[in-house]
Design a protein around this motif. Structure first.
Motif, PDB file in Angstrom:
ATOM      1  N   GLN A 152      -4.267   8.732 -39.286  1.00 44.29           N
ATOM      2  CA  GLN A 152      -3.969   7.484 -40.000  1.00 44.29           C
ATOM      3  C   GLN A 152      -3.852   6.295 -39.051  1.00 44.29           C
ATOM      4  OE1 GLN A 152      -1.501   8.209 -43.913  1.00 44.29           O
ATOM      5  NE2 GLN A 152      -0.810   9.690 -42.372  1.00 44.29           N
ATOM      6  N   ILE A 153      -3.427   6.539 -37.826  1.00 45.79           N
ATOM      7  CA  ILE A 153      -3.476   5.470 -36.819  1.00 45.79           C
ATOM      8  C   ILE A 153      -4.929   5.040 -36.606  1.00 45.79           C
ATOM      9  CG2 ILE A 153      -3.173   4.938 -34.369  1.00 45.79           C
ATOM     10  CD1 ILE A 153      -0.669   6.717 -34.404  1.00 45.79           C
ATOM     11  N   GLN A 154      -5.813   6.010 -36.540  1.00 44.05           N
ATOM     12  CA  GLN A 154      -7.233   5.693 -36.350  1.00 44.05           C
ATOM     13  C   GLN A 154      -7.808   4.946 -37.548  1.00 44.05           C
ATOM     14  OE1 GLN A 154      -8.716   9.615 -35.454  1.00 44.05           O
ATOM     15  NE2 GLN A 154      -7.921   9.583 -33.360  1.00 44.05           N
ATOM     16  N   LEU A 155      -7.338   5.288 -38.753  1.00 43.69           N
ATOM     17  CA  LEU A 155      -7.748   4.521 -39.936  1.00 43.69           C
ATOM     18  C   LEU A 155      -7.245   3.082 -39.842  1.00 43.69           C
ATOM     19  CD1 LEU A 155      -7.167   7.002 -42.922  1.00 43.69           C
ATOM     20  CD2 LEU A 155      -9.353   6.199 -42.010  1.00 43.69           C
ATOM     21  N   ALA A 156      -6.013   2.909 -39.381  1.00 40.64           N
ATOM     22  CA  ALA A 156      -5.459   1.556 -39.232  1.00 40.64           C
ATOM     23  C   ALA A 156      -6.309   0.733 -38.269  1.00 40.64           C
ATOM     24  CB  ALA A 156      -4.013   1.640 -38.747  1.00 40.64           C
ATOM     25  N   LYS A 157      -6.699   1.347 -37.186  1.00 37.92           N
ATOM     26  CA  LYS A 157      -7.552   0.640 -36.220  1.00 37.92           C
ATOM     27  C   LYS A 157      -8.895   0.268 -36.849  1.00 37.92           C
ATOM     28  CE  LYS A 157      -5.629   2.679 -31.992  1.00 37.92           C
ATOM     29  NZ  LYS A 157      -5.913   3.573 -30.844  1.00 37.92           N
ATOM     30  N   LYS A 158      -9.446   1.204 -37.615  1.00 34.80           N
ATOM     31  CA  LYS A 158     -10.740   0.961 -38.262  1.00 34.80           C
ATOM     32  C   LYS A 158     -10.670  -0.257 -39.173  1.00 34.80           C
ATOM     33  CE  LYS A 158     -14.034   3.102 -41.467  1.00 34.80           C
ATOM     34  NZ  LYS A 158     -14.379   4.334 -42.236  1.00 34.80           N
ATOM     35  N   TYR A 159      -9.552  -0.393 -39.898  1.00 35.47           N
ATOM     36  CA  TYR A 159      -9.413  -1.497 -40.859  1.00 35.47           C
ATOM     37  C   TYR A 159      -8.621  -2.672 -40.289  1.00 35.47           C
ATOM     38  CZ  TYR A 159     -11.520   1.536 -44.313  1.00 35.47           C
ATOM     39  OH  TYR A 159     -12.414   2.327 -44.998  1.00 35.47           O
ATOM     40  N   LYS A 160      -8.347  -2.602 -38.986  1.00 28.47           N
ATOM     41  CA  LYS A 160      -7.649  -3.690 -38.287  1.00 28.47           C
ATOM     42  C   LYS A 160      -6.294  -3.993 -38.925  1.00 28.47           C
ATOM     43  CE  LYS A 160     -11.836  -5.882 -36.455  1.00 28.47           C
ATOM     44  NZ  LYS A 160     -12.690  -4.715 -36.696  1.00 28.47           N
ATOM     45  N   LEU A 161      -5.567  -2.916 -39.226  1.00 29.75           N
ATOM     46  CA  LEU A 161      -4.246  -3.025 -39.842  1.00 29.75           C
ATOM     47  C   LEU A 161      -3.171  -2.502 -38.899  1.00 29.75           C
ATOM     48  CD1 LEU A 161      -5.071  -1.636 -43.403  1.00 29.75           C
ATOM     49  CD2 LEU A 161      -4.761  -4.045 -42.758  1.00 29.75           C
ATOM     50  N   GLY A 162      -1.954  -2.994 -39.107  1.00 25.11           N
ATOM     51  CA  GLY A 162      -0.809  -2.432 -38.412  1.00 25.11           C
ATOM     52  C   GLY A 162      -0.378  -1.134 -39.075  1.00 25.11           C
ATOM     53  N   ILE A 163       0.512  -0.415 -38.403  1.00 16.46           N
ATOM     54  CA  ILE A 163       1.063   0.817 -38.964  1.00 16.46           C
ATOM     55  C   ILE A 163       2.554   0.644 -39.214  1.00 16.46           C
ATOM     56  CG2 ILE A 163      -0.675   2.298 -37.915  1.00 16.46           C
ATOM     57  CD1 ILE A 163       1.379   3.061 -35.760  1.00 16.46           C
ATOM     58  N   ASN A 164       3.073   1.438 -40.136  1.00 24.95           N
ATOM     59  CA  ASN A 164       4.499   1.437 -40.437  1.00 24.95           C
ATOM     60  C   ASN A 164       4.996   2.864 -40.202  1.00 24.95           C
ATOM     61  OD1 ASN A 164       6.952   1.652 -42.395  1.00 24.95           O
ATOM     62  ND2 ASN A 164       6.581  -0.542 -42.172  1.00 24.95           N
ATOM     63  N   ILE A 165       5.813   3.035 -39.150  1.00 24.36           N
ATOM     64  CA  ILE A 165       6.150   4.369 -38.645  1.00 24.36           C
ATOM     65  C   ILE A 165       7.481   4.871 -39.201  1.00 24.36           C
ATOM     66  CG2 ILE A 165       6.692   5.731 -36.591  1.00 24.36           C
ATOM     67  CD1 ILE A 165       4.983   3.791 -35.001  1.00 24.36           C
ATOM     68  N   HIS A 166       7.447   6.089 -39.707  1.00 25.14           N
ATOM     69  CA  HIS A 166       8.640   6.846 -40.068  1.00 25.14           C
ATOM     70  C   HIS A 166       8.881   7.865 -38.963  1.00 25.14           C
ATOM     71  CE1 HIS A 166      11.247   9.281 -42.917  1.00 25.14           C
ATOM     72  NE2 HIS A 166      10.907  10.206 -42.014  1.00 25.14           N
ATOM     73  N   CYS A 167      10.089   7.883 -38.401  1.00 24.73           N
ATOM     74  CA  CYS A 167      10.422   8.834 -37.348  1.00 24.73           C
ATOM     75  C   CYS A 167      11.844   9.326 -37.556  1.00 24.73           C
ATOM     76  CB  CYS A 167      10.283   8.183 -35.975  1.00 24.73           C
ATOM     77  SG  CYS A 167      10.862   9.207 -34.601  1.00 24.73           S
ATOM     78  N   ARG A 168      11.983  10.626 -37.780  1.00 26.50           N
ATOM     79  CA  ARG A 168      13.309  11.216 -37.926  1.00 26.50           C
ATOM     80  C   ARG A 168      13.364  12.534 -37.158  1.00 26.50           C
ATOM     81  NH1 ARG A 168      16.750  12.377 -43.539  1.00 26.50           N
ATOM     82  NH2 ARG A 168      18.810  12.421 -42.506  1.00 26.50           N
ATOM     83  N   ASP A 169      14.298  12.589 -36.217  1.00 19.49           N
ATOM     84  CA  ASP A 169      14.445  13.768 -35.349  1.00 19.49           C
ATOM     85  C   ASP A 169      13.126  14.137 -34.684  1.00 19.49           C
ATOM     86  OD1 ASP A 169      17.078  13.865 -36.077  1.00 19.49           O
ATOM     87  OD2 ASP A 169      17.057  15.949 -36.746  1.00 19.49           O
TER      88      ASP A 169
END
Length: 255
Positions: A116-133
């Motif tokens: 999905q990071i690679q998809l974001a790059k493809k569409y020139k979008l930022g990412i919104n990260i969820h990180c838990r433990d």
């Protein structure tokens, strides 16, 4: 003042009885830019309905939440890609790693996150990260994708100063919400060492309501309580907190 809630689950069933009133309270409080993350394909139509109902206020992301990465995750990723091809979104999210509940799908979560990071790059979008433990695992994927076109928000940031600085070095803003108002939240102890240009506001509503509403349902109008806390931490007028954090959100979402 214009406030931006960079992460709110407006489709939650907890808003079913009073969603219109809740939205009006937000707008009345100056919280007029609400960004809604995706969870999985079962939420897509709910998101579109919200956008249709509040077209000047609600802006959508598209992604597969890590706790929804299961046996069928490849089908879910295909859905994400199909939707990104069809129409405009403002970020890919919420995506990331979550090992709090279950580590069964660790490798699948890593794959889904990177893809999905690679998809974001493809569409020139930022990412919104969820990180838990999963800070180490999350940073491992981010480091592998580090580039000038990697940017976004580390949603609901609850790490330490070193982790904050590492996230920023990887192109992320820190999403700060109700936890900053908690007595045991800890992030308020070092936020003044982070330049405000790296901070955006969020609620993660209906979760993580700030004081004095802790333990109750959260909503976007409570962004003002988070902003007030940041006003105290940074010794700046709340109007400046609103202006700077909204400008920061524009640099991520493009609007």
């Amino acid at each position: 003042m214009i406030f931006t809630d960079t992460h709110t689950h407006l489709y939650s069933s907890q808003f079913q009885e009073d969603r219109n009133e809740m939205m009006q309270r937000s707008i009345n409080a100056g919280v007029s830019r609400l960004f809604v993350p995706s969870i999985d394909s079962s939420y897509t139509q709910k998101m579109y309905d919200l956008e249709s109902q509040f077209p000047d206020t609600v802006f959508l992301m598209m992604g597969l939440h890590p706790t929804y990465v299961k046996e069928n995750y490849l089908n879910e990723l295909a859905h994400v890609e199909t939707e990104l091809e069809k129409r405009k979104f403002y970020a890919v999210g919420e995506i990331g790693m979550d090992l709090y509940w279950d580590k069964t799908f660790l490798k699948e979560q890593q794959h889904a996150f990177q893809y999905q990071i690679q998809l974001a790059k493809k569409y020139k979008l930022g990412i919104n990260i969820h990180c838990r433990d999963a800070f180490n695992e999350t940073f491992e994927v981010l480091e592998s994708e580090k580039a000038t076109d990697l940017f976004g928000i580390f949603h609901c940031f609850t790490g330490d100063l070193e982790q904050a600085q590492r996230a920023i070095s990887l192109g992320m803003k820190l999403g700060i919400g109700g936890v900053a108002t908690f007595k045991n939240g800890k992030i308020d102890q070092f936020l003044n060492e982070i330049d405000l240009q790296h901070i955006v506001l969020e609620t993660d509503s209906p979760y993580l309501a700030p004081l004095p509403h802790r333990g109750k349902r959260n909503e976007s109008s409570y962004i003002t309580l988070v902003a007030q806390k940041l006003s105290e931490i940074y010794n700046l007028p709340i109007e400046e907190i609103a202006r700077i954090t909204t400008e920061n959100s524009i640099s991520v979402f493009g609007i």
